[in-house]
Design a protein around this motif. Structure first.
Motif, PDB file in Angstrom:
ATOM      1  N   HIS A 143      56.954  68.244  79.450  1.00 24.96           N
ATOM      2  CA  HIS A 143      57.264  66.822  79.544  1.00 24.96           C
ATOM      3  C   HIS A 143      56.515  65.874  79.891  1.00 24.96           C
ATOM      4  N   ARG A 144      55.243  66.247  80.047  1.00 21.18           N
ATOM      5  CA  ARG A 144      53.974  65.685  80.195  1.00 21.18           C
ATOM      6  C   ARG A 144      52.716  65.699  79.186  1.00 21.18           C
ATOM      7  N   LEU A 145      52.070  64.654  79.206  1.00 19.92           N
ATOM      8  CA  LEU A 145      50.899  64.653  78.237  1.00 19.92           C
ATOM      9  C   LEU A 145      49.458  64.339  79.016  1.00 19.92           C
ATOM     10  N   ARG A 146      48.559  65.100  78.463  1.00 19.85           N
ATOM     11  CA  ARG A 146      47.098  65.260  79.185  1.00 19.85           C
ATOM     12  C   ARG A 146      46.409  64.399  78.387  1.00 19.85           C
ATOM     13  N   PRO A 147      45.288  63.806  78.876  1.00 17.54           N
ATOM     14  CA  PRO A 147      44.494  62.934  78.339  1.00 17.54           C
ATOM     15  C   PRO A 147      43.382  63.758  77.568  1.00 17.54           C
ATOM     16  N   VAL A 148      42.899  63.290  76.411  1.00 18.15           N
ATOM     17  CA  VAL A 148      41.815  63.978  75.736  1.00 18.15           C
ATOM     18  C   VAL A 148      40.376  63.307  76.294  1.00 18.15           C
ATOM     19  N   PRO A 149      39.512  63.828  76.661  1.00 19.32           N
ATOM     20  CA  PRO A 149      38.364  63.304  77.355  1.00 19.32           C
ATOM     21  C   PRO A 149      37.862  62.102  76.374  1.00 19.32           C
ATOM     22  N   PRO A 150      37.241  61.084  76.899  1.00 19.05           N
ATOM     23  CA  PRO A 150      36.624  59.827  76.259  1.00 19.05           C
ATOM     24  C   PRO A 150      35.510  60.262  75.510  1.00 19.05           C
ATOM     25  N   ALA A 151      34.734  61.352  75.832  1.00 16.06           N
ATOM     26  CA  ALA A 151      33.508  61.701  75.020  1.00 16.06           C
ATOM     27  C   ALA A 151      33.941  62.231  73.690  1.00 16.06           C
ATOM     28  N   VAL A 152      35.107  62.917  73.676  1.00 14.81           N
ATOM     29  CA  VAL A 152      35.672  63.545  72.503  1.00 14.81           C
ATOM     30  C   VAL A 152      36.514  62.422  71.677  1.00 14.81           C
ATOM     31  N   ALA A 153      37.263  61.825  72.408  1.00 14.41           N
ATOM     32  CA  ALA A 153      38.155  60.866  71.787  1.00 14.41           C
ATOM     33  C   ALA A 153      37.517  59.744  70.862  1.00 14.41           C
ATOM     34  N   LEU A 154      36.215  59.330  71.786  1.00 12.56           N
ATOM     35  CA  LEU A 154      35.776  57.890  70.987  1.00 12.56           C
ATOM     36  C   LEU A 154      35.150  58.234  69.662  1.00 12.56           C
ATOM     37  N   PRO A 155      34.312  59.479  69.598  1.00  9.35           N
ATOM     38  CA  PRO A 155      33.638  59.727  68.441  1.00  9.35           C
ATOM     39  C   PRO A 155      34.627  59.974  67.277  1.00  9.35           C
ATOM     40  N   ARG A 156      35.726  60.628  67.571  1.00  8.05           N
ATOM     41  CA  ARG A 156      36.910  60.823  66.577  1.00  8.05           C
ATOM     42  C   ARG A 156      37.461  59.600  66.048  1.00  8.05           C
ATOM     43  N   LEU A 157      37.678  58.486  66.812  1.00  8.88           N
ATOM     44  CA  LEU A 157      38.146  57.111  66.406  1.00  8.88           C
ATOM     45  C   LEU A 157      37.113  56.522  65.630  1.00  8.88           C
ATOM     46  N   LEU A 158      35.948  56.536  66.122  1.00  6.21           N
ATOM     47  CA  LEU A 158      34.642  55.925  65.454  1.00  6.21           C
ATOM     48  C   LEU A 158      34.603  56.486  63.895  1.00  6.21           C
ATOM     49  N   ARG A 159      34.884  58.000  63.718  1.00  2.00           N
ATOM     50  CA  ARG A 159      34.655  58.438  62.783  1.00  2.00           C
ATOM     51  C   ARG A 159      35.130  57.644  61.514  1.00  2.00           C
ATOM     52  N   GLY A 160      36.605  57.488  61.706  1.00  2.00           N
ATOM     53  CA  GLY A 160      37.327  56.578  60.679  1.00  2.00           C
ATOM     54  C   GLY A 160      36.594  55.496  60.112  1.00  2.00           C
ATOM     55  N   ILE A 161      35.837  54.806  61.151  1.00  2.00           N
ATOM     56  CA  ILE A 161      35.218  53.619  60.654  1.00  2.00           C
ATOM     57  C   ILE A 161      34.082  53.782  59.888  1.00  2.00           C
ATOM     58  N   ALA A 162      33.402  55.057  60.392  1.00  2.00           N
ATOM     59  CA  ALA A 162      32.066  55.458  59.794  1.00  2.00           C
ATOM     60  C   ALA A 162      32.247  55.884  58.179  1.00  2.00           C
ATOM     61  N   GLU A 163      33.478  56.533  58.165  1.00  2.00           N
ATOM     62  CA  GLU A 163      33.727  57.120  56.761  1.00  2.00           C
ATOM     63  C   GLU A 163      34.136  56.082  55.927  1.00  2.00           C
ATOM     64  N   ASP A 164      34.683  54.795  56.498  1.00  2.00           N
ATOM     65  CA  ASP A 164      34.863  53.845  55.616  1.00  2.00           C
ATOM     66  C   ASP A 164      33.536  52.988  55.303  1.00  2.00           C
ATOM     67  N   ILE A 165      32.808  53.006  56.143  1.00  2.00           N
ATOM     68  CA  ILE A 165      31.336  52.183  55.812  1.00  2.00           C
ATOM     69  C   ILE A 165      30.735  53.283  54.850  1.00  2.00           C
ATOM     70  N   ALA A 166      30.566  54.489  55.182  1.00  2.00           N
ATOM     71  CA  ALA A 166      29.972  55.441  54.192  1.00  2.00           C
ATOM     72  C   ALA A 166      30.747  55.257  52.650  1.00  2.00           C
ATOM     73  N   ARG A 167      31.954  55.058  52.586  1.00  2.00           N
ATOM     74  CA  ARG A 167      32.427  54.856  51.242  1.00  2.00           C
ATOM     75  C   ARG A 167      31.756  53.483  50.562  1.00  2.00           C
ATOM     76  N   ARG A 168      31.878  52.586  51.259  1.00  7.02           N
ATOM     77  CA  ARG A 168      31.251  51.326  50.915  1.00  7.02           C
ATOM     78  C   ARG A 168      29.708  51.445  50.539  1.00  7.02           C
ATOM     79  N   ARG A 169      29.062  52.265  51.361  1.00  2.59           N
ATOM     80  CA  ARG A 169      27.674  52.353  51.111  1.00  2.59           C
ATOM     81  C   ARG A 169      27.466  53.192  49.920  1.00  2.59           C
ATOM     82  N   ARG A 170      28.311  54.291  49.501  1.00  9.05           N
ATOM     83  CA  ARG A 170      28.319  54.849  48.484  1.00  9.05           C
ATOM     84  C   ARG A 170      28.519  54.001  47.086  1.00  9.05           C
ATOM     85  N   ALA A 171      29.522  53.137  47.098  1.00  8.58           N
ATOM     86  CA  ALA A 171      29.620  52.081  46.225  1.00  8.58           C
ATOM     87  C   ALA A 171      28.353  51.241  45.946  1.00  8.58           C
ATOM     88  N   GLU A 172      27.754  50.942  47.086  1.00  9.96           N
ATOM     89  CA  GLU A 172      26.560  50.319  46.897  1.00  9.96           C
ATOM     90  C   GLU A 172      25.271  51.178  46.287  1.00  9.96           C
TER      91      GLU A 172
END
Length: 325
Positions: free
Chosen positions: A56-85
């Motif tokens: 019935h409880r939730l534990r936090p994911v460490p910020p040093a692990v969570a932030l790169p995961r969130l940024l990875r989606g943005i990075a992959e979108d940037i990578a797709r655009r750069r592949r088009a370039e």
């Protein structure tokens, strides 16, 4: 009275309520599961996970692990655009070569000046996507921006997945950067990291055929080098520094302490007897001035020095630099 509905937004745009809940989970080691029902973005972003000891409880994911995961989606979108370039640039490449030949202005020197951070990043991304065997990198300084690591992650993993290998040199200060440590734990493949007290300016060598080096202190200018003898020279320089460096990943080797003097303090001692100021010492070792002065004070206390002049004398007399060589 009912609470306001949760606003719709993307995963990378955490709302104030979501950040507040995540912060409370970090402070308390977790939160009741029901509290996350009203803030679904925290679960979508992967900031909380079930507590195995309490369903019935939730534990936090460490910020040093969570932030790169969130940024990875943005990075992959940037990578797709750069592949088009890249595809567009490749389509125009024969046309540009045709125009240059007609104008008699083909550059055969093997050097291309890149101006502006965006153009430099595009050139690095394009070279990384074309690389198939090996990337050698020197990264001076201490902490690396998490955003830069997130942008590099998909390009690096693509190289490793193609069977390539990565060798990276940092300064010793990076050994304590949690973002860098988390970054390399996410990579799968032939990747090694080593560290030195001092390294040259930033360098990237790809397949020992192309190199990129900064062309000004602000790093808003860079030179792409495709001149074979010079690229070979830069790769050989990297190899020699690599053999002198201390392993950091995947297996870390701890730097030895001799007679109470750490490896960091020995590096500082070597610069002190050369007459450098605290600011210069900090810059060369990737430290801030305050940290450098703390190490100098500890070194003075260990050697029993009461002044800067006496410290230089005691360093020479102690033989600590000979021990560290």
């Amino acid at each position: 009275m009912t609470s306001a509905p949760h606003p719709e937004h993307g995963v990378e745009e955490l709302c104030a309520a979501g950040l507040e809940l995540y912060g409370r989970a970090l402070a308390n080691g977790g939160v009741p599961e029901r509290e996350a029902d009203a803030v679904p973005c925290v679960l979508r972003a992967g900031l909380l996970r079930p507590d195995l000891d309490d369903p019935h409880r939730l534990r936090p994911v460490p910020p040093a692990v969570a932030l790169p995961r969130l940024l990875r989606g943005i990075a992959e979108d940037i990578a797709r655009r750069r592949r088009a370039e890249t595809r567009l640039a490749e389509a125009f490449e024969p046309l540009l070569a045709l125009a240059e030949r007609d104008n008699g202005s083909v550059d055969t020197t093997g050097f291309t000046l890149l101006s502006g951070l965006d153009r430099i990043k595009d050139a690095i991304g394009r070279a990384m996507r074309q690389c198939s065997q090996e990337v050698l990198t020197i990264q001076p300084g201490g902490k690396r921006p998490v955003s830069a690591l997130a942008v590099a992650l998909p390009l690096e993993q693509q190289l490793l997945s193609r069977g390539g290998r990565m060798r990276t040199l940092y300064q010793h200060t990076t050994r304590h950067d949690p973002a860098v440590l988390a970054h390399y734990e996410l990579l799968v493949g032939d990747v090694e990291v080593r560290t030195l007290d001092e390294v040259p300016d930033r360098l990237i060598v790809l397949d020992r055929a192309v190199a990129l080096v900064p062309a000004n202190a602000e790093r808003t200018l860079a030179v792409e080098v495709r001149h074979p003898p010079l690229v070979t020279y830069l790769a050989t320089t990297f190899d020699r520094l690599w053999r002198l460096a201390t392993p950091m990943h995947p297996q870390a080797v701890q730097q030895p302490t001799l007679n109470g003097v750490t490896a960091r303090q020995r590096a500082i001692a070597a610069l002190l007897i050369e007459g450098h100021t605290d600011a210069v010492i900090a810059d060369r070792l990737g430290l801030n001035v305050r940290t450098a002065r703390e190490h100098i004070a500890k070194l003075a206390a260990t050697l029993g020095s009461e002044s800067r002049a006496q410290l230089g004398y005691l360093i020479g007399r102690s033989g600590i630099l000979d021990q560290g060589s």
